[in-house]
Structures are given as C-alpha cells and as structure tokens.
Design a protein around this motif. Structure first.
Motif: not given
Length: 480
Positions: A307-311, A320-322, A329-331, A344-351
C-alpha cells in the motif's frame, strides 16, 4: 489514419518511401506471417500476443524500428528505458489493432472460415497500411518525439526559458506558425500540453533561450493558441488532434497516450499485461496531486502488493517503508511539492526498500560485489575528498539558484556515498548505517532512483558507478 490528400503529404510519402530501410521492409514480411498464422488459428484474442511466436515477432520488429529512433539520442538512461517501454507497449497495441481488424475478415456471414485465397488480398492491403504507410508516419513521429524527450531531460537551469520555433518554410502549418516565438519558463503549463511535436510530421522544436533576451509571452494567450493548433473536429464530432496535447519528456513517452490504437477492442487487456499487478491503488492520486508520472513497470520488482499511504499512526515524519505492515508512507509535503524529481524518485526509493524486503536483495551477490568494488575504489580519503569537492560545487550552485531538483539529486548521491563509507557524504546518520543491512538497503534504493528517475548530478560526479548501478537494477529484475 495519418495522411490527408494535400500535396505536402503526398510529397512527404514519396521521400519516406525512398528512404525506408531494409529493416523496416522486414516488417511487411513479419506482418504477412502474422496474418497467415491468424488464418491458421481461425480466431484472435488479445492474450494470443503473449503466446503466439509470429505475433511476438511482429511486436519485436515494430519495437526495433522505433528503438532505432530512440537510441539515436543522448539522454539519461532512465529516460531511454521509459521511452523504450512505451515503444514496446505501442508495438503491442499496434499488433492488437491490425490483428483485430484482420480477424473480422476471417469468417463468412454464416460463421465458416474463408479460404486463405479469399482473404489474402485484403490481408495484403492491411499489411501495407499498418506496416508501411502507418509505420512511416509513426517512425517520423518517434524520431521527433525522442529528440524532444532527450532535450527535455537535458534542459539547463533557471537561467533559461523555452522558446517555440517552427521550421520556417512553406510547409509550416498556419496553426503551428501562430505558436512561433512563444517564450515561457519551462515550468509554465503551456509546455505540459504543447511541447512539440504537435502533430504527425510536425517539425517544430522548443529551444532554450536566456531569460531576459526575449520578452516573456502571455501564458493564457499561448495556451489558447496551442489549443487552436491542436483542434480539428472530425465527422464524428471528436477532436482528432487533441491526442497531441502531451509532453514526451515530462511524461517519458514516445507516442500520444491517447493514440487510437489504445481504443481498439482488447487494448486495455494488452496495456494491463505490460504493467505490474502490484501497482498501488492510490498511486494515481499521488501522481495527480504532485504532478508527476511514475513508471508502472517498476512495481514488477515487488513480491506482493504494497500500500501507498499519506499518513501513518506510527511515524508522522518523512517517507519510509514499514515492513511489519507492508506499506509505504509518502506525505504530500513541501519537500515533494518543491521538487518534481524528488516526488517521483522517492516512490522508487521507498518501494525499492519494499522490493528488497520481499525478495532479500541485500544478499544478492551483484549488490555486495558492486558495493565492495567501490568501497575499494574510494578507500583512499583523497578519492572521497575529490568526489565531495565536485558534489559541493554542484550543491552550492543549486542552492544559489533555488534549484530544488538538483539539491535533492545532490542529497541522493551524498547518501549513496554514506552507504559505501559512512565517514563521507550526508543523509542518514552514522548510527543508521551502523545497523546491519542498512547500507545495502540504501544502496539498493538509490539504485532504483538512478534507473527509473535518473540523476544528472550522480552521473556527472561519479559516472562509472552511476552506469553500473543502472546495470545492477537490470540484474535485480525478477525472472519471468
């Protein structure tokens, strides 16, 4: 589909036919073989594209033609990969379109299969249309679109604006001439929809010009002119040119996302088969809110839906990834709003962290080997000092120009340096990197950033490592 009967189109077709290469002519053979196989099977369904070799050969040959146009440009590897993925998808959608059209010729009104001799002439006509006439216009567009995407990826800093220019000859369309000399910052919404090419066989370009050298155009008037240039109402009442309202570089695509091939029966199934089943359900909201386009093929690296969540109820700070609950979680905070690259890059980073947890990439020999190699290469303090000097020079310039994209790219490189040797760089703390597995985890996450978002700063400062990380991302791909 692509031509009118004007003298200019007839003249252009003659030029293209004279210049078409032998490899393109091979497509006619592949198309004919695909139609013969279709007749042998007696029916067609989109899933056949994945199993029938003659169809796969047709798709590959179509991609090869467009890939020739893509590879003939200097652009970041991440941009090249995205354009190639789009060209592969377009090749599949085109194969689906022609096979679906050909399948309607197979049966008699009472449902019997026609003899091949009865349909061969119609097949030949379809083949020439799709794999010569249409191909010529598509290839020419791929050339212009790839050049535009490469230019977009290599745009300079805030000292420059973009200016629309035509070919300045008698062949320029009046509607495109109306856009000539429009000068606006690259962030202006005009370029989201009207960055050239703006039509089949459009030869217009956008060039960088120093701010202040030319008067800045009125954005609203420019957009109105762009809408007029991309409006042509057909007999069905629909705007035939609206599909050209896109930006190849910003969206990382070669062909118009709304191309008619995507509306043929079975096209949705074809497109879905190219994407990962693990794409987060809320990703479209993230993209729309932050104005970015994420490469959906990246999610093939995952081992399960995440899942991708904001909060989050646990940690309200940062991205971060839990792993315990398997979510990212990406705010939607200022940091992401200030930098399209980072959002964009943070999506590839955390996932990327998620993919690492799912498939234990930290233990991959290719990862440990590359990290060890560069720990040795950069083992001498002077080597790290040299890298630091280059990095801080770029960082200082970016800070002076409020270039948030470049600042974030500097930070990504600095954090990668810490993952190799925590005495150098900046980003995570030394205590973080002291924990087992975290160095490899961050190295992997930045590898995915480089592969899918690109990082011009990284490529400038440590080009050899940058290129090797791109190759590493390919090695980490799950086996099909």
């Amino acid at each position: 589909m692509y031509n009118c009967d004007c003298d200019d189109c007839k003249k252009q077709n003659t030029v293209l036919n004279l210049g078409i290469s032998d490899s393109f002519k091979q497509l006619l053979n592949d198309g004919l073989n695909a139609f013969k196989h279709l007749h042998k099977k007696g029916s067609y369904k989109p899933e056949d594209l994945k199993t029938e070799k003659p169809y796969q050969k047709l798709i590959q040959s179509t991609f090869d033609a467009f890939d020739f146009a893509i590879k003939d440009n200097d652009m970041p590897e991440a941009m090249r990969t995205a354009l190639q993925d789009d060209a592969r998808l377009f090749g599949s959608l085109k194969a689906n379109a022609q096979l679906f059209e050909a399948s309607k010729l197979l049966l008699t009104p009472d449902g019997r299969l026609k003899p091949f001799s009865e349909v061969s002439k119609d097949f030949d006509k379809l083949n020439v249309n799709y794999n010569q006439n249409y191909l010529e216009a598509e290839y020419e567009f791929a050339v212009a679109s790839s050049q535009a995407a490469a230019q977009w990826a290599n745009l300079g800093g805030d000292r420059y604006s973009l200016q629309y220019r035509t070919a300045q000859d008698e062949r320029v369309r009046a509607s495109h001439q109306a856009l000539a000399d429009i000068t606006l910052p690259k962030e202006d919404p005009f370029w989201n929809s009207f960055y050239p090419p703006n039509g089949w066989r459009c030869r217009c370009v956008a060039v960088e010009v120093l701010k202040g050298k030319y008067d800045e155009s009125d954005s609203d008037k420019a957009i109105a002119a762009g809408e007029k240039a991309t409006t042509e109402i057909g007999k069905d009442g629909k705007n035939r040119l609206e599909i050209f309202r896109f930006n190849p570089g910003a969206q990382k695509v070669v062909f118009p996302p709304a191309h008619p091939y995507g509306k043929v029966k079975g096209a949705k199934e074809v497109a879905k088969s190219k994407e990962s089943k693990f794409i987060p359900k809320s990703l479209d909201i993230y993209e729309k809110t932050l104005g970015v386009k994420v490469d959906k093929t990246f999610f093939n690296y995952l081992g399960k839906e995440t899942a991708l969540v904001q909060e989050s109820k646990y940690n309200p700070n940062g991205a971060y990834y839990n792993p315990a609950e398997n979510y990212v979680r990406i705010p939607f905070d200022d940091r992401r709003k200030n930098s399209k690259w980072y959002s964009e890059a943070i999506v590839y980073h955390e996932f990327g962290h998620a993919a690492d947890w799912h498939r234990d990439m930290k233990q991959n020999k290719a990862v440990t080997k590359l990290m060890k190699e560069y720990k040795t290469i950069l083992s001498k303090d002077q080597a790290f000092i040299d890298v630091h000097k280059k990095l801080y020079k770029v960082s200082d310039e970016a800070r002076a120009n409020n270039d948030f994209d470049k600042l974030e790219q500097c930070g990504a490189l600095a954090d990668t340096m810490m993952s190799i040797n925590s005495n150098w760089g900046y980003g995570h703390s030394k205590a973080y990197f002291a924990r087992k597995g975290n160095s490899a985890a961050e190295f992997i996450a930045h590898t995915f950033e480089n592969k899918f978002a690109g990082n011009p700063v990284f490529k400038e400062v440590i080009p050899e490592l940058y290129d090797k990380m791109i190759l590493l991302a390919d090695e980490l791909k799950p086996k099909e």
